[in-house]
Scaffold this motif. Structure first.
Motif, PDB file in Angstrom:
ATOM      1  N   GLU B 214      46.951 -62.340 -89.948  1.00  0.00           N
ATOM      2  CA  GLU B 214      48.166 -61.519 -89.853  1.00  0.00           C
ATOM      3  C   GLU B 214      49.312 -62.488 -89.556  1.00  0.00           C
ATOM      4  O   GLU B 214      49.144 -63.452 -88.801  1.00  0.00           O
ATOM      5  CB  GLU B 214      47.999 -60.519 -88.704  1.00  0.00           C
ATOM      6  CG  GLU B 214      49.274 -59.878 -88.198  1.00  0.00           C
ATOM      7  CD  GLU B 214      49.790 -58.718 -89.052  1.00  0.00           C
ATOM      8  OE1 GLU B 214      49.434 -58.673 -90.249  1.00  0.00           O
ATOM      9  OE2 GLU B 214      50.552 -57.892 -88.546  1.00  0.00           O
ATOM     10  N   MET B 215      50.451 -62.245 -90.177  1.00  0.00           N
ATOM     11  CA  MET B 215      51.617 -63.079 -89.875  1.00  0.00           C
ATOM     12  C   MET B 215      52.818 -62.161 -89.653  1.00  0.00           C
ATOM     13  O   MET B 215      52.881 -61.075 -90.214  1.00  0.00           O
ATOM     14  CB  MET B 215      51.881 -64.066 -91.004  1.00  0.00           C
ATOM     15  CG  MET B 215      50.697 -65.042 -91.184  1.00  0.00           C
ATOM     16  SD  MET B 215      51.142 -66.579 -91.985  1.00  0.00           S
ATOM     17  CE  MET B 215      50.547 -66.245 -93.639  1.00  0.00           C
ATOM     18  N   SER B 216      53.735 -62.623 -88.835  1.00  0.00           N
ATOM     19  CA  SER B 216      54.911 -61.788 -88.581  1.00  0.00           C
ATOM     20  C   SER B 216      56.123 -62.656 -88.319  1.00  0.00           C
ATOM     21  O   SER B 216      56.017 -63.852 -88.043  1.00  0.00           O
ATOM     22  CB  SER B 216      54.650 -60.829 -87.407  1.00  0.00           C
ATOM     23  OG  SER B 216      54.527 -61.548 -86.204  1.00  0.00           O
ATOM     24  N   ASN B 234      59.225 -67.454 -94.410  1.00  0.00           N
ATOM     25  CA  ASN B 234      57.845 -67.591 -93.938  1.00  0.00           C
ATOM     26  C   ASN B 234      57.732 -67.001 -92.529  1.00  0.00           C
ATOM     27  O   ASN B 234      58.578 -66.195 -92.154  1.00  0.00           O
ATOM     28  CB  ASN B 234      57.368 -69.041 -94.035  1.00  0.00           C
ATOM     29  CG  ASN B 234      58.330 -70.002 -93.351  1.00  0.00           C
ATOM     30  OD1 ASN B 234      59.118 -69.601 -92.484  1.00  0.00           O
ATOM     31  ND2 ASN B 234      58.271 -71.257 -93.739  1.00  0.00           N
ATOM     32  N   TYR B 235      56.724 -67.387 -91.779  1.00  0.00           N
ATOM     33  CA  TYR B 235      56.363 -66.627 -90.578  1.00  0.00           C
ATOM     34  C   TYR B 235      56.277 -67.525 -89.339  1.00  0.00           C
ATOM     35  O   TYR B 235      55.511 -68.493 -89.335  1.00  0.00           O
ATOM     36  CB  TYR B 235      55.016 -65.939 -90.806  1.00  0.00           C
ATOM     37  CG  TYR B 235      55.048 -64.998 -91.984  1.00  0.00           C
ATOM     38  CD1 TYR B 235      55.444 -63.672 -91.825  1.00  0.00           C
ATOM     39  CD2 TYR B 235      54.724 -65.447 -93.267  1.00  0.00           C
ATOM     40  CE1 TYR B 235      55.501 -62.810 -92.912  1.00  0.00           C
ATOM     41  CE2 TYR B 235      54.787 -64.592 -94.357  1.00  0.00           C
ATOM     42  CZ  TYR B 235      55.175 -63.278 -94.173  1.00  0.00           C
ATOM     43  OH  TYR B 235      55.248 -62.436 -95.256  1.00  0.00           O
TER      44      TYR B 235
ATOM     45  N   GLY D 247      58.338 -52.618 -84.184  1.00  0.00           N
ATOM     46  CA  GLY D 247      58.319 -53.670 -85.191  1.00  0.00           C
ATOM     47  C   GLY D 247      57.696 -54.970 -84.731  1.00  0.00           C
ATOM     48  O   GLY D 247      57.462 -55.884 -85.544  1.00  0.00           O
ATOM     49  N   ALA D 248      57.417 -55.101 -83.458  1.00  0.00           N
ATOM     50  CA  ALA D 248      56.803 -56.325 -82.961  1.00  0.00           C
ATOM     51  C   ALA D 248      55.342 -56.405 -83.402  1.00  0.00           C
ATOM     52  O   ALA D 248      54.705 -55.398 -83.691  1.00  0.00           O
ATOM     53  CB  ALA D 248      56.876 -56.367 -81.430  1.00  0.00           C
ATOM     54  N   SER D 249      54.839 -57.633 -83.433  1.00  0.00           N
ATOM     55  CA  SER D 249      53.416 -57.844 -83.685  1.00  0.00           C
ATOM     56  C   SER D 249      52.711 -58.050 -82.357  1.00  0.00           C
ATOM     57  O   SER D 249      53.349 -58.366 -81.349  1.00  0.00           O
ATOM     58  CB  SER D 249      53.212 -59.063 -84.573  1.00  0.00           C
ATOM     59  OG  SER D 249      53.734 -60.222 -83.939  1.00  0.00           O
ATOM     60  N   GLY D 250      51.385 -57.890 -82.380  1.00  0.00           N
ATOM     61  CA  GLY D 250      50.670 -58.085 -81.129  1.00  0.00           C
ATOM     62  C   GLY D 250      49.191 -58.273 -81.345  1.00  0.00           C
ATOM     63  O   GLY D 250      48.670 -58.089 -82.452  1.00  0.00           O
ATOM     64  N   VAL D 251      48.553 -58.671 -80.269  1.00  0.00           N
ATOM     65  CA  VAL D 251      47.099 -58.790 -80.292  1.00  0.00           C
ATOM     66  C   VAL D 251      46.568 -58.339 -78.941  1.00  0.00           C
ATOM     67  O   VAL D 251      47.183 -58.588 -77.905  1.00  0.00           O
ATOM     68  CB  VAL D 251      46.649 -60.223 -80.658  1.00  0.00           C
ATOM     69  CG1 VAL D 251      47.195 -61.231 -79.676  1.00  0.00           C
ATOM     70  CG2 VAL D 251      45.144 -60.320 -80.731  1.00  0.00           C
ATOM     71  N   LEU D 252      45.465 -57.637 -78.995  1.00  0.00           N
ATOM     72  CA  LEU D 252      44.826 -57.092 -77.793  1.00  0.00           C
ATOM     73  C   LEU D 252      43.372 -57.552 -77.796  1.00  0.00           C
ATOM     74  O   LEU D 252      42.683 -57.426 -78.809  1.00  0.00           O
ATOM     75  CB  LEU D 252      44.865 -55.558 -77.871  1.00  0.00           C
ATOM     76  CG  LEU D 252      43.916 -54.777 -76.947  1.00  0.00           C
ATOM     77  CD1 LEU D 252      44.398 -54.859 -75.503  1.00  0.00           C
ATOM     78  CD2 LEU D 252      43.830 -53.314 -77.384  1.00  0.00           C
TER      79      LEU D 252
END
Lengths: 376, 376, 376, 376
Positions: B214-216, B234-235, D247-252
């Motif tokens: 995953e990229m953001s 790019n990310y 809109g933020a990305s995240g990881v849990l």
């Protein structure tokens, strides 16, 4: 095309133990690191034995080797001499080197006895040469930041300091009695360690006016290696109450029998507007508390050393990547060259050394007397 | 007597930016530090301009300088070539150097595109020479300790890992659009950072079998420097779920817009009998939890790097005094020399490099597809 | 069915400031928390004004309220009296309560002057009742762990200690002169703070035999609130060198003007086989270094408080979830009940209190004399 | 005079395990702590057995006890019911209580299956009563500070988050197969833990729009207690990639087999102008990095909870002294009372609960499908 035609300083090195190696690494690295000084010429290296001298000269990149350190004095290609021998040799070597017209870069402390240090000091004053001491911890960019913060008033006038230095190389109670446990080896932890935190204090804030000293023994005796036990003659722990030149109070404690402490030198500096904490075991970090902004977000911040903290940038262009212990000697080497060149340079000379060592001797003196002693 | 008569490796250096300087410092220091290798001969240095080459040769101690890197290939005194140019030049230079019969010490990553890396790999296999990559973080004695602990079963079979790498050089939302924000510059944080934690993972535990990526973008656009704004291509953030070769699960996150993180590479390794945590911002420390002894005294312990953690002892004889970032390159240099000598040496070659870079490309591939991708 | 029919201790509370509230919370919580004591009967609460007493009785759950603390002495339903008034009232109240046949739970310190404390002590001895002091920091399960470790020899004989206590409520140099800056308010930081670290020391290791004291003022004067300035009459910083009953050396420093320190009480305990470090600002953690196992994995470990550290389990069944400051008073309350019941209980009585306060007074005495003073 | 004449809320408690005790402590402490609510009347306590109910009523101070929880519904003195039974009973009890016109304070999560949670939600909407969930971690003053900082823009728009929750109660590979290893017990770590970090995320920032889930088993099987082994049916580790509503990305990542982690819930929040880091194992601290001021003094600061962080001041008037885990439930209790009173109160109701639990189920759903799943 030849990349090394221009002549840098001619260097002589005496001693190839750990600090000798550390000097050698610095002389090898200083030009590449800083890019604004000529590469030093590694002229000659002296050791007690010729064979060791030869082998170390090859390792360290010195052009010649000798078993007689006095040969360096006579060598016109040598401009500066690194003295990294045991402390008891410092005085004679430094005095002779200065008399021979060489600059001197001598490891700290100056000498075991104050009289010797004073003789070194006199020889330096008479020589017109540069005499620098290897107080490498002050070269840490983090320490320069602390000095800058204090001098700019970031934490206001400092009114209290706490200094600690601890390692654990004497913590093993079963280690046999050794030379360093003899009275002739000095006071013990006080000599081994106190100059370090005192040098940092001097660098960031200033000197000490009056002291009250205490020393103690974690272990009264040690195995004598012959099946018996022998009483320890000096002190692995020392503590001193301090009254600083600027009026602040302080306390200093050093312990070379502190299990788990490996290279701890902790400074706590309390000021009218904030506090600073530093620990040599994490020497790329400074802890700063400033009383400013909303109370709800005040706290000690951890500042990581970064290119903005000069001359960290000469080693690494990215922040938070970490200098090493040996890098501090490279900075010191650059400062020494600057001092020789006549630049404004940040290095401790024999004036500084005398002031620090007087404080150490005053602490011992106070311990003997049981009362406060002025650092004369 | 001449201390430098025996011949060490002949070294050519291409590139004099930060990593070029870092290689130069290592070549200058390796013999003094380790004492068991001959001092390398610094034969020739190449830069894009002759003037820069000359000036850097003087700083770094190289005997000659050139504006044409191919001259190094033809120079019979050069045994090994340090390639420290921008990544896009690595493939051509490494392939040509290997063809010319030189050993290669190339900065990571191998190349922007996997095809180029594979061509480098083929050239290496055909050459019979040593081709080493500059994964200096694996040279950290603390990292060797972690590998040793894992291989000895100190924390049992590792079943879960977490890897993070963060810096903040792209965190300023107002910094203008730059080349590194273009699609042509690569995936972004994934290329810049992921090889680092993946190299550490590979070093201490092993490779990755399958990934989900995953990229953001923290910021959609940046000022274009002309009063307008330009979309970022790019990310700056990438995350991947990992399934490791050994069956463990894992997660990797990298962020080059993470305010306050300066050189963080955190590893968390969970095993059947304990856990290990490491953070590159304090890279002289390892956190170890072992499930052993009385529960009432169990806890994560902070192990400070020490002489017992080889080859820390070659730099400093006392524990807890701290290696620096540049010291890791000196260790790498020693390992490279060992590999060339045919010793057992701990350095990543092009086999390792390909494995790591395939993982990176698989993450990008997965992100495009929205499903798990095998690292083929 | 009635769940509260069995009779617990009858409680009287004098004072409803912070410590009064803290006692009230403890009396309310102790039975639910521990499950092995009857719920105390909250009989009567005394405050200076009846209105305040009434309102606090409602808040705290006391059955009756009074403006005259002596009413509690006459109340046969009251078995034990919590004394939480300002220190200067402790002596009279405690002595009267003991004479009236009540058990006493008195906040520390016992009294401003040693003579008063000694009178309290005599009254206690004559009474046959329990007299406990509110040294709640010793009730921390982490502190019990430290005591256990030391008593079991986990770090061997302790040979050196360092004690620090710092807060910053007097750090603001512009805060106006207040009652606590008057000589009549006592020595300053020495009274406010020193009993805390000394109580921890006593709890885990033992007492102090001899002291050398120093006191200092971070600020010489403060605004007097009338446009002028007034000289500060006592000392916001105090330091003492210690010689402990067990032969160890030590140093104690307290500072109530230490910016950024909020509730710091740091103990460093160095022993023949290891070290222990504790900081009250993270009082659910103990740092332990033991010299055991392979050197390569030795390090200070962080032990998180857990159910295995009794009586943490009575509050939370899961480790690492954290007790709070007020919980320590609940433990103290349970220990007090245990002491009244005749159980083996861990609480400081007036013997302990006298020993601690004598040490404080000896430090002040030493400061006046400029020499070492024995704690008689 | 009677201090407890005015009537507070009438409380019924169902369940007396750990969370039941925690509720009881909170009901006992809330009035003393806050001083602005009437003391609740502890009316009745229900447990599976009458004997246990009686004994716990005595411990906890409840006026009556019963073996049938439905008796509480019929009791007109009961205004609010604390439901602290195992999760599988929540739905029935909460629905019945709401139907009976009682306010409900139910431990999280709402129910094992989403359908049950939705039925609870419907019953709540129909009831007009307050239904609050026991997400006590959000009641931490430190967490409120984080929410405030984010809402005020102290770190700008948050663009990336990392959430971890780890304990080690399932880390022992030799612990026998237990009910919680069965598929019928749920997904494993995902149910046990994920609601906690997700609740914190929701509290400080907001909800999750889309997820990609992964689950893994550190151990494939466990001893079955009969000499054989049995395959583990759910997952001790779960990870999810997150796309947040904002809109933020995240990881849990959650792991209940993480040796050495005891109560870790780490949040890393990265924003346009700074970063915030929090760890539940040190829940009286917030780490804040703001990009402001001179670069040379930027760093993560450690903010200690203090009276300025409401309602810490209701527990302790001095900063840095530390709240405990159980104190958070007291704050929650005060918020619940406020919600019932119609005040602006900060507590999660069944709307919040449904949103969090939908996210958990979406993660599990995604894991089954191998693709991204929207949180519908």
């Amino acid at each position: 095309m030849n990349g090394t035609d221009k002549a840098g300083l001619g260097v002589g090195l005496v001693g190839t133990g750990y600090m000798g190696k550390c000097h050698a690494l610095a002389w090898n690295a200083v030009a590449s690191t800083f890019g604004d000084v000529e590469r030093p010429r590694l002229v000659a290296l002296a050791e007690a034995s010729v064979d060791l001298a030869l082998s170390k000269a090859r390792e360290f990149g010195f052009a010649s080797a000798t078993g007689d350190w006095r040969e360096l004095l006579a060598n016109p290609d040598v401009d500066v001499i690194s003295i990294t021998t045991p402390n008891r040799f410092h005085a004679e070597m430094a005095i002779e080197a200065l008399k021979a017209g060489k600059h001197v870069w001598c490891e700290k402390p100056m000498a075991p006895r104050l009289e010797e240090a004073q003789a070194m000091h006199a020889a330096w004053r008479a020589s017109g040469k540069v005499a620098a001491l290897g107080y490498n911890y002050i070269q840490n960019p983090a320490m320069r930041l602390i000095r800058k913060l204090i001098s700019e008033g970031a934490i206001g006038a400092v009114n209290h300091v706490r200094l600690e230095m601890d390692e654990d190389f004497m913590a093993d109670a079963q280690a046999p009695f050794a030379m360093r446990n003899e009275a002739s080896a000095g006071y013990g932890a006080l000599d081994d360690f106190a100059v370090h935190p005192l040098s940092l204090l001097r660098f960031v804030l200033g000197g000490v006016a009056e002291v009250f000293g205490e020393m103690s023994r974690p272990y009264a005796e040690r195995p004598d290696g012959k099946g018996g036990r022998r009483a320890i003659e000096n002190y692995d722990i020392a503590t001193a109450l301090l009254r600083l030149d600027n009026g602040a109070s302080g306390v200093l404690t050093v312990n070379r029998a502190a299990w788990g402490r490996k290279g701890r030198i902790q400074l706590q500096l309390f000021g009218e507007g904030g506090s600073i904490v530093f620990d040599q075991e994490r020497f790329n970090e400074v802890q700063l508390f400033k009383r400013e902004g909303a109370e709800e977000t005040q706290g000690f911040r951890t500042i990581l050393s970064a290119p903005v903290h000069k001359p960290y940038d000469r080693f690494i262009p990215a922040p938070g990547h970490g200098l090493g212990f040996n890098d501090l000697k490279v900075i010191e080497c650059r400062e020494l060259i600057g001092r020789i060149r006549g630049e404004q340079a940040s290095i401790f000379d024999f004036d500084d050394g005398i002031a620090i060592e007087k404080t150490v001797h005053a602490i011992a003196d106070s311990f003997g007397k049981g009362g406060w002693v002025k650092v004369a």
